[in-house]
Design a protein around this motif. Sequence first.
Motif, PDB file in Angstrom:
ATOM      1  N   SER A 191       1.696  25.506 -60.268  1.00  0.00           N
ATOM      2  CA  SER A 191       3.060  25.506 -60.806  1.00  0.00           C
ATOM      3  C   SER A 191       4.077  25.197 -59.718  1.00  0.00           C
ATOM      4  CB  SER A 191       3.380  26.853 -61.463  1.00  0.00           C
ATOM      5  OG  SER A 191       3.255  27.918 -60.535  1.00  0.00           O
ATOM      6  N   LEU A 192       3.842  25.663 -58.488  1.00  0.00           N
ATOM      7  CA  LEU A 192       4.748  25.359 -57.385  1.00  0.00           C
ATOM      8  C   LEU A 192       4.692  23.878 -57.052  1.00  0.00           C
ATOM      9  CD1 LEU A 192       6.651  26.062 -55.065  1.00  0.00           C
ATOM     10  CD2 LEU A 192       4.639  26.744 -53.717  1.00  0.00           C
ATOM     11  N   LEU A 193       3.496  23.306 -57.024  1.00  0.00           N
ATOM     12  CA  LEU A 193       3.371  21.878 -56.754  1.00  0.00           C
ATOM     13  C   LEU A 193       4.091  21.045 -57.815  1.00  0.00           C
ATOM     14  CD1 LEU A 193      -0.311  21.432 -55.507  1.00  0.00           C
ATOM     15  CD2 LEU A 193       1.790  20.902 -54.237  1.00  0.00           C
ATOM     16  N   ARG A 194       3.983  21.462 -59.083  1.00  0.00           N
ATOM     17  CA  ARG A 194       4.676  20.720 -60.145  1.00  0.00           C
ATOM     18  C   ARG A 194       6.185  20.796 -59.964  1.00  0.00           C
ATOM     19  NH1 ARG A 194       0.427  23.021 -63.300  1.00  0.00           N
ATOM     20  NH2 ARG A 194       1.789  24.718 -64.015  1.00  0.00           N
ATOM     21  N   LEU A 195       6.679  21.985 -59.572  1.00  0.00           N
ATOM     22  CA  LEU A 195       8.122  22.115 -59.348  1.00  0.00           C
ATOM     23  C   LEU A 195       8.566  21.242 -58.183  1.00  0.00           C
ATOM     24  CD1 LEU A 195      10.839  23.454 -59.968  1.00  0.00           C
ATOM     25  CD2 LEU A 195      10.193  25.296 -58.390  1.00  0.00           C
ATOM     26  N   LEU A 196       7.817  21.260 -57.091  1.00  0.00           N
ATOM     27  CA  LEU A 196       8.178  20.430 -55.942  1.00  0.00           C
ATOM     28  C   LEU A 196       8.200  18.954 -56.326  1.00  0.00           C
ATOM     29  CD1 LEU A 196       6.153  22.170 -53.075  1.00  0.00           C
ATOM     30  CD2 LEU A 196       8.609  22.341 -53.525  1.00  0.00           C
ATOM     31  N   THR A 197       7.244  18.539 -57.147  1.00  0.00           N
ATOM     32  CA  THR A 197       7.217  17.146 -57.591  1.00  0.00           C
ATOM     33  C   THR A 197       8.479  16.788 -58.353  1.00  0.00           C
ATOM     34  OG1 THR A 197       4.797  17.142 -57.691  1.00  0.00           O
ATOM     35  CG2 THR A 197       5.943  15.453 -58.958  1.00  0.00           C
ATOM     36  N   ARG A 198       8.990  17.698 -59.168  1.00  0.00           N
ATOM     37  CA  ARG A 198      10.233  17.441 -59.910  1.00  0.00           C
ATOM     38  C   ARG A 198      11.398  17.202 -58.949  1.00  0.00           C
ATOM     39  NH1 ARG A 198       6.506  18.008 -62.978  1.00  0.00           N
ATOM     40  NH2 ARG A 198       6.604  18.631 -65.164  1.00  0.00           N
ATOM     41  N   PHE A 199      11.313  17.757 -57.755  1.00  0.00           N
ATOM     42  CA  PHE A 199      12.368  17.580 -56.760  1.00  0.00           C
ATOM     43  C   PHE A 199      12.071  16.441 -55.788  1.00  0.00           C
ATOM     44  CE2 PHE A 199      13.142  22.325 -57.424  1.00  0.00           C
ATOM     45  CZ  PHE A 199      14.172  22.086 -58.313  1.00  0.00           C
ATOM     46  N   GLY A 200      11.042  15.634 -56.097  1.00  0.00           N
ATOM     47  CA  GLY A 200      10.714  14.497 -55.246  1.00  0.00           C
ATOM     48  C   GLY A 200       9.863  14.857 -54.048  1.00  0.00           C
ATOM     49  N   ILE A 201       9.306  16.070 -54.017  1.00  0.00           N
ATOM     50  CA  ILE A 201       8.477  16.529 -52.896  1.00  0.00           C
ATOM     51  C   ILE A 201       7.022  16.432 -53.331  1.00  0.00           C
ATOM     52  CG2 ILE A 201       8.026  18.410 -51.281  1.00  0.00           C
ATOM     53  CD1 ILE A 201      10.808  19.543 -52.093  1.00  0.00           C
ATOM     54  N   GLU A 202       6.308  15.401 -52.872  1.00  0.00           N
ATOM     55  CA  GLU A 202       4.977  15.118 -53.387  1.00  0.00           C
ATOM     56  C   GLU A 202       3.918  15.216 -52.290  1.00  0.00           C
ATOM     57  OE1 GLU A 202       4.763  11.562 -55.670  1.00  0.00           O
ATOM     58  OE2 GLU A 202       6.569  12.013 -56.822  1.00  0.00           O
ATOM     59  N   PHE A 203       2.852  15.949 -52.593  1.00  0.00           N
ATOM     60  CA  PHE A 203       1.696  16.080 -51.721  1.00  0.00           C
ATOM     61  C   PHE A 203       0.490  15.396 -52.358  1.00  0.00           C
ATOM     62  CE2 PHE A 203       4.417  19.345 -50.083  1.00  0.00           C
ATOM     63  CZ  PHE A 203       4.046  19.518 -48.754  1.00  0.00           C
ATOM     64  N   THR A 204      -0.509  15.066 -51.548  1.00  0.00           N
ATOM     65  CA  THR A 204      -1.751  14.461 -52.027  1.00  0.00           C
ATOM     66  C   THR A 204      -2.805  15.545 -52.191  1.00  0.00           C
ATOM     67  OG1 THR A 204      -1.257  12.394 -50.869  1.00  0.00           O
ATOM     68  CG2 THR A 204      -3.555  12.770 -51.527  1.00  0.00           C
ATOM     69  N   PRO A 205      -3.373  15.709 -53.391  1.00  0.00           N
ATOM     70  CA  PRO A 205      -4.407  16.740 -53.583  1.00  0.00           C
ATOM     71  C   PRO A 205      -5.653  16.451 -52.743  1.00  0.00           C
ATOM     72  CG  PRO A 205      -3.553  15.947 -55.692  1.00  0.00           C
ATOM     73  CD  PRO A 205      -3.043  15.003 -54.641  1.00  0.00           C
ATOM     74  N   ILE A 206      -6.307  17.528 -52.325  1.00  0.00           N
ATOM     75  CA  ILE A 206      -7.602  17.440 -51.654  1.00  0.00           C
ATOM     76  C   ILE A 206      -8.629  18.054 -52.605  1.00  0.00           C
ATOM     77  CG2 ILE A 206      -8.998  18.149 -49.682  1.00  0.00           C
ATOM     78  CD1 ILE A 206      -6.401  18.458 -48.082  1.00  0.00           C
ATOM     79  N   GLY A 207      -9.403  17.217 -53.274  1.00  0.00           N
ATOM     80  CA  GLY A 207     -10.429  17.721 -54.170  1.00  0.00           C
ATOM     81  C   GLY A 207      -9.852  18.494 -55.343  1.00  0.00           C
ATOM     82  N   GLU A 208     -10.605  19.493 -55.794  1.00  0.00           N
ATOM     83  CA  GLU A 208     -10.246  20.275 -56.968  1.00  0.00           C
ATOM     84  C   GLU A 208      -9.597  21.597 -56.563  1.00  0.00           C
ATOM     85  OE1 GLU A 208     -10.532  19.229 -60.095  1.00  0.00           O
ATOM     86  OE2 GLU A 208     -11.274  17.311 -59.305  1.00  0.00           O
ATOM     87  N   PRO A 209      -8.857  22.232 -57.494  1.00  0.00           N
ATOM     88  CA  PRO A 209      -8.307  23.560 -57.213  1.00  0.00           C
ATOM     89  C   PRO A 209      -9.413  24.565 -56.896  1.00  0.00           C
ATOM     90  CG  PRO A 209      -7.282  22.611 -59.164  1.00  0.00           C
ATOM     91  CD  PRO A 209      -8.434  21.721 -58.814  1.00  0.00           C
ATOM     92  N   VAL A 210      -9.038  25.591 -56.135  1.00  0.00           N
ATOM     93  CA  VAL A 210      -9.991  26.631 -55.733  1.00  0.00           C
ATOM     94  C   VAL A 210      -9.427  27.995 -56.127  1.00  0.00           C
ATOM     95  CG1 VAL A 210     -10.856  25.265 -53.801  1.00  0.00           C
ATOM     96  CG2 VAL A 210      -8.951  26.842 -53.432  1.00  0.00           C
ATOM     97  N   ASP A 211     -10.317  28.967 -56.216  1.00  0.00           N
ATOM     98  CA  ASP A 211      -9.896  30.342 -56.477  1.00  0.00           C
ATOM     99  C   ASP A 211      -9.705  31.035 -55.138  1.00  0.00           C
ATOM    100  OD1 ASP A 211      -9.317  32.798 -57.449  1.00  0.00           O
ATOM    101  OD2 ASP A 211     -11.277  33.198 -58.346  1.00  0.00           O
ATOM    102  N   TYR A 212      -8.471  31.030 -54.661  1.00  0.00           N
ATOM    103  CA  TYR A 212      -8.134  31.659 -53.379  1.00  0.00           C
ATOM    104  C   TYR A 212      -6.746  32.263 -53.519  1.00  0.00           C
ATOM    105  CZ  TYR A 212      -6.872  32.247 -48.477  1.00  0.00           C
ATOM    106  OH  TYR A 212      -6.459  32.769 -47.282  1.00  0.00           O
ATOM    107  N   HIS A 213      -6.667  33.580 -53.581  1.00  0.00           N
ATOM    108  CA  HIS A 213      -5.407  34.253 -53.937  1.00  0.00           C
ATOM    109  C   HIS A 213      -4.924  33.724 -55.290  1.00  0.00           C
ATOM    110  CE1 HIS A 213      -4.392  35.304 -49.458  1.00  0.00           C
ATOM    111  NE2 HIS A 213      -5.293  36.118 -49.984  1.00  0.00           N
ATOM    112  N   GLY A 214      -5.851  33.588 -56.239  1.00  0.00           N
ATOM    113  CA  GLY A 214      -5.554  32.965 -57.518  1.00  0.00           C
ATOM    114  C   GLY A 214      -5.897  31.487 -57.452  1.00  0.00           C
ATOM    115  N   LEU A 215      -5.666  30.756 -58.548  1.00  0.00           N
ATOM    116  CA  LEU A 215      -5.981  29.332 -58.571  1.00  0.00           C
ATOM    117  C   LEU A 215      -4.996  28.578 -57.687  1.00  0.00           C
ATOM    118  CD1 LEU A 215      -7.894  27.276 -59.925  1.00  0.00           C
ATOM    119  CD2 LEU A 215      -6.071  26.868 -61.606  1.00  0.00           C
ATOM    120  N   ARG A 216      -5.528  27.804 -56.734  1.00  0.00           N
ATOM    121  CA  ARG A 216      -4.693  27.091 -55.764  1.00  0.00           C
ATOM    122  C   ARG A 216      -5.203  25.663 -55.596  1.00  0.00           C
ATOM    123  NH1 ARG A 216      -2.461  30.952 -56.963  1.00  0.00           N
ATOM    124  NH2 ARG A 216      -1.781  32.737 -55.714  1.00  0.00           N
ATOM    125  N   GLN A 217      -4.275  24.752 -55.301  1.00  0.00           N
ATOM    126  CA  GLN A 217      -4.628  23.359 -55.060  1.00  0.00           C
ATOM    127  C   GLN A 217      -4.490  23.031 -53.571  1.00  0.00           C
ATOM    128  OE1 GLN A 217      -5.753  20.586 -57.110  1.00  0.00           O
ATOM    129  NE2 GLN A 217      -6.128  19.993 -54.988  1.00  0.00           N
TER     130      GLN A 217
END
Length: 259
Positions: A191-217
Amino acid sequence: MKQNASLIETYNDYFDIEVADTPDLLREVFALRYQVYCVENPFENAADFPDQLEKDVFDDRSVHGLVRYRPTGWVVATVRLVLPDNDDPGTAFPIEQNCAASFALSGLNTRLLPRRSLAEISRFAVSKELKRRAGEADTLAGVGPDPEAYVKPLNNGKRLIPHVTLGLFAAIVRMSAAHDISHWYAVMEPSLLRLLTRFGIEFTPIGEPVDYHGLRQPCFGAVEQVLEGMWKKRQDVWALITGDGADWPPPARYTSASR
């Protein structure tokens, strides 16, 4: 730019960005992390921190930023930048230790990254004092499941989560400039990554999300590319995050045409 001025002025009405470079400021950082990571979201064992200051082995090679809420003086958000180990550039970052499967799936060769100017955005935490909307309380960054709810109108002072999120990112940029960082790792809530994308702040995913302190990308980005993308899509956000170019200059090839 009228929109630009509105965003910055609204932010400054509510928040200050600080680099935690004194023992007292660091204590405030670790105390908020304890509250967020051990009490509100018990990802870490509170019993391991009898002083109620959440710390780990990576803090010795990190710099820390915080956001202070002007009306109360409270520290309401914090983030750290885990710096490279220049004595041994091959020393692993937290993401490399905790997200090995994602790296394997992505095929990203970490040895090809510029490890002496690579850092990891980490321990992104927002106080419960700002988590007032449905779905925010169970998150570290305070971003609920619908990022669109935070974007318009951004200049409404009651919508504080997007402002504090941008403040944390401004701290990241300031610390990155001070330590000559050119590339970022991060492990973020989707959800944080999606919000950042709305503000033009874009990162490149590395593989799939992981379960680390909850679901994380897991993700990464070249600082110049991330900020250039922001400049092209949201110059008002770029101005806030870079101190209107004081902390990080605008892309040279766009400066003459756009400003």
